[in-house]
Design a protein around this motif. Structure first.
Motif, PDB file in Angstrom:
ATOM      1  N   SER A   1      13.326  23.044 -66.436  1.00 23.44           N
ATOM      2  CA  SER A   1      12.776  21.681 -66.489  1.00 23.44           C
ATOM      3  C   SER A   1      13.356  20.919 -65.290  1.00 23.44           C
ATOM      4  N   PRO A   2      12.753  21.103 -64.104  1.00 28.22           N
ATOM      5  CA  PRO A   2      13.381  20.598 -62.871  1.00 28.22           C
ATOM      6  C   PRO A   2      13.223  19.099 -62.640  1.00 28.22           C
ATOM      7  N   TRP A   3      12.339  18.458 -63.348  1.00 28.29           N
ATOM      8  CA  TRP A   3      11.989  17.100 -62.964  1.00 28.29           C
ATOM      9  C   TRP A   3      13.115  16.090 -63.063  1.00 28.29           C
ATOM     10  N   PRO A   4      13.919  16.028 -64.137  1.00 22.27           N
ATOM     11  CA  PRO A   4      14.969  14.985 -64.175  1.00 22.27           C
ATOM     12  C   PRO A   4      15.982  15.126 -63.028  1.00 22.27           C
ATOM     13  N   THR A   5      16.486  16.311 -62.823  1.00 22.40           N
ATOM     14  CA  THR A   5      17.494  16.513 -61.777  1.00 22.40           C
ATOM     15  C   THR A   5      16.871  16.354 -60.396  1.00 22.40           C
ATOM     16  N   LEU A   6      15.682  16.915 -60.208  1.00 17.83           N
ATOM     17  CA  LEU A   6      15.002  16.810 -58.928  1.00 17.83           C
ATOM     18  C   LEU A   6      14.677  15.353 -58.611  1.00 17.83           C
ATOM     19  N   THR A   7      14.241  14.604 -59.596  1.00 17.02           N
ATOM     20  CA  THR A   7      13.938  13.192 -59.387  1.00 17.02           C
ATOM     21  C   THR A   7      15.192  12.428 -58.971  1.00 17.02           C
ATOM     22  N   LEU A   8      16.307  12.712 -59.619  1.00 22.38           N
ATOM     23  CA  LEU A   8      17.571  12.065 -59.265  1.00 22.38           C
ATOM     24  C   LEU A   8      17.953  12.396 -57.822  1.00 22.38           C
ATOM     25  N   MET A   9      17.856  13.657 -57.440  1.00 29.06           N
ATOM     26  CA  MET A   9      18.224  14.073 -56.079  1.00 29.06           C
ATOM     27  C   MET A   9      17.322  13.407 -55.034  1.00 29.06           C
ATOM     28  N   VAL A  10      16.028  13.407 -55.298  1.00 33.06           N
ATOM     29  CA  VAL A  10      15.088  12.823 -54.342  1.00 33.06           C
ATOM     30  C   VAL A  10      15.309  11.312 -54.238  1.00 33.06           C
ATOM     31  N   SER A  11      15.606  10.664 -55.339  1.00 32.71           N
ATOM     32  CA  SER A  11      15.863   9.221 -55.318  1.00 32.71           C
ATOM     33  C   SER A  11      17.112   8.899 -54.507  1.00 32.71           C
ATOM     34  N   LEU A  12      18.172   9.659 -54.726  1.00 35.31           N
ATOM     35  CA  LEU A  12      19.395   9.445 -53.954  1.00 35.31           C
ATOM     36  C   LEU A  12      19.157   9.696 -52.464  1.00 35.31           C
ATOM     37  N   GLU A  13      18.412  10.733 -52.170  1.00 41.82           N
ATOM     38  CA  GLU A  13      18.111  11.031 -50.770  1.00 41.82           C
ATOM     39  C   GLU A  13      17.307   9.904 -50.140  1.00 41.82           C
ATOM     40  N   ALA A  14      16.368   9.343 -50.879  1.00 42.47           N
ATOM     41  CA  ALA A  14      15.555   8.236 -50.360  1.00 42.47           C
ATOM     42  C   ALA A  14      16.427   7.024 -50.052  1.00 42.47           C
ATOM     43  N   ILE A  15      17.420   6.769 -50.891  1.00 42.03           N
ATOM     44  CA  ILE A  15      18.340   5.660 -50.637  1.00 42.03           C
ATOM     45  C   ILE A  15      19.062   5.878 -49.312  1.00 42.03           C
ATOM     46  N   PHE A  16      19.597   7.069 -49.114  1.00 40.94           N
ATOM     47  CA  PHE A  16      20.328   7.351 -47.876  1.00 40.94           C
ATOM     48  C   PHE A  16      19.401   7.342 -46.662  1.00 40.94           C
ATOM     49  N   LEU A  17      18.221   7.924 -46.798  1.00 45.98           N
ATOM     50  CA  LEU A  17      17.303   7.948 -45.661  1.00 45.98           C
ATOM     51  C   LEU A  17      16.839   6.547 -45.279  1.00 45.98           C
ATOM     52  N   SER A  18      16.620   5.679 -46.253  1.00 47.13           N
ATOM     53  CA  SER A  18      16.223   4.306 -45.917  1.00 47.13           C
ATOM     54  C   SER A  18      17.355   3.601 -45.165  1.00 47.13           C
ATOM     55  N   THR A  19      18.598   3.930 -45.498  1.00 50.75           N
ATOM     56  CA  THR A  19      19.735   3.380 -44.755  1.00 50.75           C
ATOM     57  C   THR A  19      19.703   3.852 -43.309  1.00 50.75           C
ATOM     58  N   PHE A  20      19.397   5.118 -43.095  1.00 48.43           N
ATOM     59  CA  PHE A  20      19.338   5.640 -41.728  1.00 48.43           C
ATOM     60  C   PHE A  20      18.153   5.068 -40.955  1.00 48.43           C
ATOM     61  N   VAL A  21      17.070   4.758 -41.657  1.00 50.83           N
ATOM     62  CA  VAL A  21      15.955   4.084 -40.989  1.00 50.83           C
ATOM     63  C   VAL A  21      16.416   2.712 -40.500  1.00 50.83           C
ATOM     64  N   MET A  22      17.147   1.995 -41.331  1.00 52.10           N
ATOM     65  CA  MET A  22      17.665   0.683 -40.930  1.00 52.10           C
ATOM     66  C   MET A  22      18.637   0.816 -39.758  1.00 52.10           C
ATOM     67  N   ILE A  23      19.467   1.846 -39.765  1.00 47.93           N
ATOM     68  CA  ILE A  23      20.383   2.068 -38.646  1.00 47.93           C
ATOM     69  C   ILE A  23      19.581   2.296 -37.370  1.00 47.93           C
ATOM     70  N   GLY A  24      18.520   3.076 -37.463  1.00 49.15           N
ATOM     71  CA  GLY A  24      17.663   3.308 -36.303  1.00 49.15           C
ATOM     72  C   GLY A  24      17.005   2.027 -35.823  1.00 49.15           C
ATOM     73  N   GLN A  25      16.576   1.180 -36.751  1.00 45.39           N
ATOM     74  CA  GLN A  25      15.969  -0.094 -36.367  1.00 45.39           C
ATOM     75  C   GLN A  25      17.000  -1.010 -35.711  1.00 45.39           C
ATOM     76  N   ASN A  26      18.224  -0.998 -36.225  1.00 52.26           N
ATOM     77  CA  ASN A  26      19.283  -1.793 -35.611  1.00 52.26           C
ATOM     78  C   ASN A  26      19.572  -1.297 -34.197  1.00 52.26           C
ATOM     79  N   ARG A  27      19.547   0.001 -34.023  1.00 61.46           N
ATOM     80  CA  ARG A  27      19.766   0.582 -32.703  1.00 61.46           C
ATOM     81  C   ARG A  27      18.681   0.109 -31.738  1.00 61.46           C
ATOM     82  N   GLN A  28      17.431   0.151 -32.176  1.00 56.51           N
ATOM     83  CA  GLN A  28      16.331  -0.302 -31.331  1.00 56.51           C
ATOM     84  C   GLN A  28      16.463  -1.789 -31.025  1.00 56.51           C
TER      85      GLN A  28
END
Length: 140
Positions: free
Chosen positions: A64-91
């Motif tokens: 039943s991969p959905w609960p754990t997979l959803t948690l992992m993908v959500s956490l990854e999205a949080i970190f990736l959105s932070t890196f997008v902001m870092i890239g925007q700050n750099r620009q």
């Protein structure tokens, strides 16, 4: 028929503002790591790794991969959105530095043009005086 070798063009110099921003970013380990992650996260390699990883996870690892997979993908999205902001700050840092540099260059060019215009006006006035006014004075 052989053609003579073409001269190698000189290397393209980066904009001075860009060079300063790059030097500042290169001096910080945190910013270099953030830049690397941002670059990697914006690549197709990142997409392929995730597509394969998610497929393996869903098909082989958990029943039943959905609960754990959803948690992992959500956490990854949080970190990736932070890196997008870092890239925007750099620009934004680059754009600000470039705007400052361009403003200084434009002000210098304006000053130079103003000085040249004044010099041309002074020379024109002097020529007018010598060619138009002085000959009239010599006739009288």
């Amino acid at each position: 028929m052989t053609h003579p070798p073409q001269p190698t063009p000189p290397p393209i110099q980066p904009h001075p503002a860009f060079a300063r921003v790059q030097e500042a970013r290169a001096a910080s380990l945190q910013l270099r790591v953030a830049d690397w992650i941002t670059k990697f996260a914006g690549s197709m390699t990142f997409v392929y790794i995730h597509a394969i990883g998610f497929a393996v996870w869903m098909l082989l690892i958990e029943k039943s991969p959905w609960p754990t997979l959803t948690l992992m993908v959500s956490l990854e999205a949080i970190f990736l959105s932070t890196f997008v902001m870092i890239g925007q700050n750099r620009q934004a840092d680059f754009q600000r530095a470039k705007a400052d540099h361009d403003f200084q260059e434009q002000e210098l060019e304006l000053k130079t043009n103003t000085e040249l215009t004044r010099a041309i006006h002074a020379m024109t006035s002097e020529l007018h005086r010598r060619l138009v006014e002085e000959p009239d004075q010599q006739k009288g």
